[in-house]
Design an enzyme around this catalytic site. Structure first.
Site, PDB file in Angstrom:
ATOM      1  N   PHE A 242      55.545 -19.054  88.243  1.00 18.45           N
ATOM      2  CA  PHE A 242      57.190 -18.896  87.255  1.00 18.45           C
ATOM      3  C   PHE A 242      56.444 -19.037  85.913  1.00 18.45           C
ATOM      4  CE2 PHE A 242      59.249 -19.582  91.148  1.00 18.45           C
ATOM      5  CZ  PHE A 242      59.610 -18.287  91.730  1.00 18.45           C
ATOM      6  N   ILE A 468      50.470 -14.427  93.743  1.00 18.56           N
ATOM      7  CA  ILE A 468      51.405 -15.603  93.749  1.00 18.56           C
ATOM      8  C   ILE A 468      53.039 -15.468  94.504  1.00 18.56           C
ATOM      9  CG2 ILE A 468      50.074 -16.705  91.670  1.00 18.56           C
ATOM     10  CD1 ILE A 468      53.191 -15.997  90.022  1.00 18.56           C
ATOM     11  N   THR A 616      58.954  -4.917  98.312  1.00 14.04           N
ATOM     12  CA  THR A 616      58.464  -5.683  97.195  1.00 14.04           C
ATOM     13  C   THR A 616      59.308  -6.100  96.020  1.00 14.04           C
ATOM     14  OG1 THR A 616      56.364  -4.458  96.236  1.00 14.04           O
ATOM     15  CG2 THR A 616      56.458  -6.676  99.156  1.00 14.04           C
ATOM     16  N   GLY A 685      57.481  -8.155  87.514  1.00 13.71           N
ATOM     17  CA  GLY A 685      58.058  -9.865  88.475  1.00 13.71           C
ATOM     18  C   GLY A 685      59.291 -10.159  87.197  1.00 13.71           C
ATOM     19  N   GLU A 686      58.966 -10.035  85.830  1.00 12.27           N
ATOM     20  CA  GLU A 686      59.844 -10.827  84.818  1.00 12.27           C
ATOM     21  C   GLU A 686      61.148 -10.218  84.394  1.00 12.27           C
ATOM     22  OE1 GLU A 686      56.957 -13.286  82.929  1.00 12.27           O
ATOM     23  OE2 GLU A 686      55.990 -12.674  83.544  1.00 12.27           O
TER      24      GLU A 686
HETATM   25 MO1  MOS Z   1      54.692 -15.771  83.564  1.00 10.26          MO
HETATM   26  S1  MOS Z   1      56.265 -16.883  82.531  1.00 10.26           S
HETATM   27  O1  MOS Z   1      53.856 -14.980  82.365  1.00 10.26           O
HETATM   28  O2  MOS Z   1      53.630 -16.516  84.848  1.00 10.26           O
END
Ligand code: MOS
Length: 724
Positions: A242, A468, A616, A685-686
């Site tokens: 994260f 990750i 995913t 992801g974010e």
């Molecule tokens: Mo993310 S905050 O770019 O690991």
């Protein structure tokens, strides 16, 4: 032809390894030679100097091996002298270089022992004497010096002015002028940062829980004074990050230096409480937003000022206003970021750095503006929609935000929302709906990949990038299986090792977007190689894998990659802007007596290019939205008046658990963005956590009529508000 493999909800190819405990994380590695276990000693003052250590009791304990500190001489080269050496430290602090202390929790020594238990017990007996200096711990007061940093770490300008907000605010029919706050937050990945360091002469192998193995290798090589090729970093499995494992942090240097000094491998695994001071956090922010709109609700002026802090050895700025500068059409714009130095641990990017914290303020303010103008919050956003990037006038490579609003509103039954707050009551609960816009930049970095095919019918893919927990192993297997026309069961993926072809750090949601181009280039290289050995690869059929099998070659190995970089200073010149978008919808229920918030429904509709694996991808968005629930309702790191973290554990720092998360729904627009990369996929992801906190805050307001502008939205704030 094989059926399409990309896009399908294929199970994780590494799922069995993980669920059967065979996946090795950093601290699972036990070099054959006897490994010593390290435990860090941390400062308990916020500013000053170490004057002495009392270590005699520790030294008498059976199994104690050694205590290492700045008194052992310069074991580590000062990284502040790095010039333009190509690595990114989380903070400019070289451990054990001097007696100076800058914040509570700074690493001041490491105890090495034959077991972790002895190391912990010995460290607990060491007494440290300090000369204390007054610490600066508050952003409020006359002695605070505000800096205006020029650039964020991506190269984006942090201070932005367009047009004349002062003049436009005079023309505004409606205005919102409010202050918002977000607390300090910690990443809390389940695997704590860990490093196992093993030297062989001048060569070092590090098993390091990092989001960026290449960066970690360069950082350690520089600080240990050895060549980059002497350091190999292995991180085949990483238990989440994260952001706190994104840049490289001092504990990794300590492990490497201790192993060299002790002459045997060292395993250093941070404790949960170490995680609160060793590898960054999201600093708290104080944000001021002023919006001015015309009679139709169109923005004439937007001002967004963010105040935050940096540590004495850190330069992270929580870039809250960067999203504000691009999200809506506003005739004029002022974005300001100010930081002051405090004696607190260093900040660092945390999932949606700036995007998540900044959109809490902006999207709350937009909700307030909608109410002021007297129109629906989605309608307000439609009226301020922009088909060009307001920062530079470029077209978006692909933008389907209006469809996200429409599909989300229909699926969520947004039309059932009551306009007036606190007007829907069921049983003892207020019920309300809220929404917010999500967005996240499309980043891409250079990456390389290698393909090895052999006559037994196996395909090996090798790339340095790390997974990750996001699903990179699976996505890469899918890319290769589809590209070669081979069953995914025949594809083996090796990742997470600097001995493999280099790739970017797993940050900025860019692994998939970057590696897609590398795989594409490697497949093209394979095509060329087959032509070299006399195979005609023109035309669509048969698949490349079958052509290889017919080519009478024992094996073929090719490596290639892409140098393209988007979204960072120094990247490719392009006349497009790359961003992902989305809309998040929330139903909130607030208990009338106790202010307890429950979220029965949350829906996200996202536009992130082509979806490469619907399972995913959906999981990523579930995770992001859950992160948003934590941000909105639960998470807060508390610093005491002495600069100490008061809640450095999962017992006292609250993160959402299953009981906090009810129905989550995720939909994708799934329109490929081929201008961005050959597979048309932007990062995802974010994106899911951006806007989520504001959508929840807006739903809570619509439910009970209490506008909470300081996260987290805790029941005491709601009870207080509902009394009035
Ligand atoms: Mo993310 S905050 O770019 O690991």
């Amino acid at each position: 032809m094989t059926e399409t493999i990309l896009g399908r909800p294929i199970d994780r190819v590494d799922g069995r390894l993980k669920t059967t405990g065979q996946a090795k994380y950093a601290s699972d590695h036990r070099p054959i030679r006897s490994t010593l276990h390290g435990v860090l000693l941390k400062s308990t003052i916020a500013n000053g100097q170490i004057s002495a250590f009392e270590t005699s009791q520790a030294a008498s304990m059976p199994g104690f091996v050694r205590f290492i500190s700045h008194l052992d001489g310069a074991l580590i080269r000062d990284i502040a002298s790095r010039g333009d050496a190509p690595f990114f430290p989380g903070e400019l602090l070289t451990p054990f270089l001097s007696a100076d202390i800058h914040f509570v929790g700074q690493h001041i020594g490491i105890v090495l022992a034959k077991s972790r238990e002895v190391a912990e017990a010995a460290a607990a007996t060491i007494v440290v004497h300090y000369e204390q200096r007054p610490a600066q711990l508050s952003l409020h007061g006359s002695n605070v010096t505000w800096e205006r940093p020029i650039l964020y770490n991506t190269g984006e300008e942090l201070q932005i002015t367009r047009g004349d907000t002062k003049a436009e605010l005079r023309n505004a029919v409606y205005t919102v002028d409010q202050h918002y706050g977000t607390p300090a937050e910690h990443h809390n990945p389940i695997e704590t940062s860990s490093t196992v360091a093993e030297w062989d002469g001048d060569s070092l192998v590090l098993y390091d829980a990092t989001q960026g193995n290449t960066n970690s290798a360069r950082y350690v090589a520089y600080a240990m004074g050895v060549g980059e090729s002497n350091v190999r970093v292995v991180n085949q499995f990483v238990g989440g990050g994260f952001g706190c494992k994104g840049f490289a942090w001092p504990h990794t240097l300590i492990a490497a230096a201790a192993a060299r000094a002790a002459g045997c491998p060292v395993s250093l695994s941070l404790s949960r409480s170490d995680m609160y001071t060793s590898c960054g956090h999201r600093p708290n922010t104080e944000q001021h937003i002023v919006l001015g709109a015309n009679a139709e609700g169109q923005l004439l002026a937007t001002r967004h000022t963010t105040r935050s802090y940096r540590s004495p050895v850190g330069d992270h700025v929580e870039p809250c206003g960067l999203t504000t500068a691009m999200l809506y059409a506003s005739k004029s714009m002022d974005v300001v970021h100010e930081v002051a130095e405090l004696n607190l641990p260093s900040g660092t990017p945390m999932r949606g750095p700036g995007e998540a914290s900044g959109t809490f303020a902006l999207e709350s303010a937009m909700d307030e503006l909608a109410e002021t103008v007297g129109i629906d919050p989605i309608e307000l956003r439609r009226r301020n929609h922009t088909e060009i990037d307001p920062r530079n006038g470029r077209l978006w490579s692909s933008k389907n935000l209006l469809r996200c609003y429409d599909e989300g509103a229909a699926a969520f039954r947004w039309s059932e929302r009551q306009t007036a707050p606190a007007s829907r009551v069921e049983g003892n609960e207020y019920v309300g709906f809220g929404m917010a816009t999500a967005c996240y930049p499309g980043y891409r970095m250079p990456a390389r990949a290698r393909l090895k095919l052999d006559r037994s019918g196996q395909v090996l893919v090798e790339a340095g990038v790390q997974d990750i927990g996001t699903g990179a192993y699976t996505i890469i297997a899918q890319m290769v299986a589809e590209g070669l026309g081979v069953a995914i069961e025949r594809v083996t993926v090796r990742l997470g090792d600097t001995a493999l072809p280099e790739g970017p750090l797993a940050g900025g949601s860019m692994t998939t977007a970057s590696i897609a181009s590398a795989v594409d280039a490697a497949i093209q290289a394979l095509r060329d190689e087959l032509e070299q050995v006399g195979v005609n690869t023109a035309g669509a059929n048969p698949p490349l894998f079958d052509l290889f099998m017919s080519a009478n070659q024992e094996s073929l190995s090719v490596e290639s990659g892409s140098e393209t970089m988007f979204g960072f200073a120094g990247g490719q010149e392009t006349d497009l802007s790359f961003y992902s978008f989305g809309a998040i919808f929330v139903e909130a229920r607030v208990d009338k007596d106790f202010g307890i918030v429950t979220l029965p429904r949350m829906l996200g509709v996202f536009d992130a290019g082509r979806v490469l694996n619907s399972k995913t991808a959906e999981s990523q968005m579930f995770g992001g939205m859950t992160f948003g629930i934590g941000m909105a309702l639960l998470e807060e790191t508390e610093f005491g008046p002495d600069g100490r973290v008061l809640n450095p554990s999962l017992g006292e720092y609250y993160v959402p658990v299953n009981a906090d998360v009810q129905q989550l729904d995720v939909r994708f627009i799934d329109e490929p963005d081929y201008a961005f990369n050959p597979l048309g996929a932007r990062g995802i992801g974010e994106l899911g956590c951006v806007g989520a906190a504001a959508a929840i805050a807006n739903a809570v307001y619509n439910a009970c009529g209490v506008r909470v502008r300081e996260l987290p939205i805790r029941l005491d704030k709601l009870m207080e508000g509902m009394k009035q």
